[in-house]
Design an enzyme around this catalytic site. Structure first.
Site, PDB file in Angstrom:
ATOM      1  N   LYS A 114       0.916  -1.286   0.022  1.00  0.00           N
ATOM      2  CA  LYS A 114      -0.089   0.034  -0.048  1.00  0.00           C
ATOM      3  C   LYS A 114       0.747   1.190   0.055  1.00  0.00           C
ATOM      4  O   LYS A 114       0.655   1.988  -0.670  1.00  0.00           O
ATOM      5  CB  LYS A 114      -1.100   0.008   1.231  1.00  0.00           C
ATOM      6  N   LYS A 198      -9.355 -12.123  -6.435  1.00  0.00           N
ATOM      7  CA  LYS A 198     -10.323 -12.379  -5.334  1.00  0.00           C
ATOM      8  C   LYS A 198     -11.496 -11.245  -5.637  1.00  0.00           C
ATOM      9  O   LYS A 198     -11.084  -9.984  -5.916  1.00  0.00           O
ATOM     10  CB  LYS A 198      -9.572 -11.848  -3.977  1.00  0.00           C
ATOM     11  N   LYS A 201     -13.277  -4.878  -3.004  1.00  0.00           N
ATOM     12  CA  LYS A 201     -13.771  -3.487  -3.312  1.00  0.00           C
ATOM     13  C   LYS A 201     -12.599  -2.626  -3.979  1.00  0.00           C
ATOM     14  O   LYS A 201     -13.099  -1.860  -4.793  1.00  0.00           O
ATOM     15  CB  LYS A 201     -13.780  -2.788  -1.953  1.00  0.00           C
TER      16      LYS A 201
HETATM   17  P1  ADP Z   1     -11.774  -6.355   0.434  1.00  0.00           P
HETATM   18  O1  ADP Z   1     -10.714  -7.443  -0.106  1.00  0.00           O
HETATM   19  O2  ADP Z   1     -12.940  -6.066  -0.378  1.00  0.00           O
HETATM   20  O3  ADP Z   1     -10.816  -5.125   0.895  1.00  0.00           O
HETATM   21  P2  ADP Z   1     -11.391  -6.729   3.119  1.00  0.00           P
HETATM   22  O4  ADP Z   1     -10.063  -7.117   2.922  1.00  0.00           O
HETATM   23  O5  ADP Z   1     -11.975  -5.697   3.933  1.00  0.00           O
HETATM   24  O6  ADP Z   1     -12.159  -6.774   1.845  1.00  0.00           O
HETATM   25  O7  ADP Z   1     -12.015  -8.225   3.926  1.00  0.00           O
HETATM   26  C1  ADP Z   1     -12.880  -8.241   4.918  1.00  0.00           C
HETATM   27  C2  ADP Z   1     -13.113  -9.772   5.407  1.00  0.00           C
HETATM   28  O8  ADP Z   1     -13.768 -10.382   3.989  1.00  0.00           O
HETATM   29  C3  ADP Z   1     -11.794 -10.439   5.587  1.00  0.00           C
HETATM   30  O9  ADP Z   1     -12.343 -11.520   6.536  1.00  0.00           O
HETATM   31  C4  ADP Z   1     -11.746 -11.287   4.265  1.00  0.00           C
HETATM   32  O10 ADP Z   1     -10.948 -12.541   4.339  1.00  0.00           O
HETATM   33  C5  ADP Z   1     -12.844 -11.615   3.697  1.00  0.00           C
HETATM   34  N1  ADP Z   1     -13.072 -11.314   2.414  1.00  0.00           N
HETATM   35  C6  ADP Z   1     -12.855 -10.401   1.714  1.00  0.00           C
HETATM   36  N2  ADP Z   1     -12.929 -10.693   0.190  1.00  0.00           N
HETATM   37  C7  ADP Z   1     -13.107 -12.053   0.245  1.00  0.00           C
HETATM   38  C8  ADP Z   1     -13.391 -12.765  -0.908  1.00  0.00           C
HETATM   39  N3  ADP Z   1     -13.392 -12.400  -2.215  1.00  0.00           N
HETATM   40  N4  ADP Z   1     -13.806 -14.032  -0.650  1.00  0.00           N
HETATM   41  C9  ADP Z   1     -13.785 -14.605   0.614  1.00  0.00           C
HETATM   42  N5  ADP Z   1     -13.586 -13.875   1.682  1.00  0.00           N
HETATM   43  C10 ADP Z   1     -13.290 -12.385   1.441  1.00  0.00           C
HETATM   44 NA    NA Z   2      -8.250  -7.179   1.757  1.00  0.00          NA
END
Ligand code: ADP
Ligand code: NA
Length: 333
Positions: A114, A198, A201
């Site tokens: 980041k 994955k 967001k």
């Molecule tokens: P993002 O990837 O959208 O930034 P976060 O990192 O805030 O999401 O993730 C919040 C929670 O959701 C974490 O526990 C993460 O492991 C889970 N998570 C996020 N994206 C996925 C995904 N595509 N599949 C499964 N779990 C996810």
């Molecule tokens: Na993340």
């Protein structure tokens, strides 16, 4: 038997969670509620690293909490609260920051990624100490277990190292060393436009992301446009290596209906992917509609929602206070 304590949280960085957050995190949390002494937190202090607008942050915090509730977190069976409502998180983070090596924090790959994107002046000290705050979140409750995805594994390792360091420097029993709670085969959801990435967001364009609070018509569109493969036999089977797009659709189908992946695959094998997509779109809508109805009920009564969160903060504080006192005392404070 005494239940093991588990802590987990998500940031209020968007107006809505996405299907990956639900399947990979929220639905797992719901399943853990009865077997564990669970704390589920909206980690708004963590969201400060991206410097959100204050009114927007407050709104997103409520929306995130409403989605926890709509997804099935029961404030009677779990402690549901907002991180900033319990002052001890930020306080303990300072103590832990003073026990964390500068180089040690600098080795966190998420920080390196980041900060490389943001440049030295765009990167805050808060982003650097983010994993220290995460360690405080966990150690503050003597949590035994932390459900974590792959991306948080290194941060949890830092938390464990800090807990062990505290016990070495300040005496056994200063901190509980938490274990990762890896749910086997936790469903990972991939982007509908790029089933090798994955669902996140941060995906550019966002056309392959299904947001829990968006108009279900958009979800239908995204599912019907999902990237599959050029297999002329239209084989439908769970095979992430050679059929990532189809496997992702099966994962989502199974998660929103509770049906077995194999049984779903058998229903659609060889029939043409359109059939799978149409029925999956229906199943996702059937999941989203009542979810949104529940979330909107919580959001339409902010006073009631705030009362639920205030009660959660009181209960969280009851656990945090003595742990914080113990650690302060050990530090000579
Ligand atoms: P993002 O990837 O959208 O930034 P976060 O990192 O805030 O999401 O993730 C919040 C929670 O959701 C974490 O526990 C993460 O492991 C889970 N998570 C996020 N994206 C996925 C995904 N595509 N599949 C499964 N779990 C996810
Ligand atoms: Na993340």
């Amino acid at each position: 038997a005494v239940k093991q304590r588990i802590f987990s949280g998500m940031q209020p960085t968007d107006g809505s969670l996405h299907l990956g957050n639900y399947i990979g995190a929220l639905s797992q949390w719901v399943a853990l509620q009865d077997s564990y002494d669970a704390l589920y937190c909206v980690v708004d202090l963590h969201a400060l690293t991206v410097q959100p607008d204050p009114a927007l942050l407050r709104e997103r915090t409520r929306r995130t909490a409403a989605q926890y509730l709509a997804g099935g977190i029961d404030p009677e069976r779990s402690i549901l609260f907002v991180q900033s409502h319990v002052a001890e998180h930020a306080e303990l983070a300072w103590l832990l920051a003073c026990q964390t090596g500068f180089g040690e924090a600098g080795r966190m790959t998420q920080f390196k990624d980041k900060s490389a994107k943001q440049g030295a002046d765009g990167t805050t000290v808060g982003l650097f100490t983010y994993p220290v705050l995460m360690a405080a979140d966990i150690l503050l409750y003597d949590a035994a277990l932390v459900p974590v995805g792959e991306d948080q594994r290194q941060h949890l390792e830092l938390t464990r190292n800090l807990a062990e360091r505290l016990n070495t420097r300040f005496g056994e029993g200063t901190a509980v060393v938490p274990e990762p709670h890896i749910v086997k085969a936790v469903a990972k959801v991939y982007d509908l436009q790029d089933p090798t990435a994955k669902m996140s967001k941060s995906n550019a364009g966002g056309k392959g992301v299904v947001w829990l609070l968006e108009d279900p018509k958009k979800a239908v569109k995204a599912i019907k446009a999902a990237v599959t493969d050029a297999d002329e036999t239209y084989a439908v089977r769970y095979d992430p290596e050679t059929k990532p797009g189809i496997s992702n659709l099966l994962t989502i189908f199974s998660a929103v209906t509770g049906r077995d992946v194999g049984a779903i695959a058998a229903d659609y094998d060889g029939r043409g992917y359109g059939y799978l997509k149409v029925d999956l779109a229906d199943a996702v809508v059937a999941f989203l509609e009542p979810f949104q109805e529940r979330a909107n009920t919580y959001l339409s009564d902010p006073a009631q929602l705030d009362a639920v969160l205030a009660d959660g903060a009181d209960r969280a504080r009851e656990i945090a206070r003595p742990v914080s006192d113990r650690i302060y005392e050990r530090f000579g404070l």
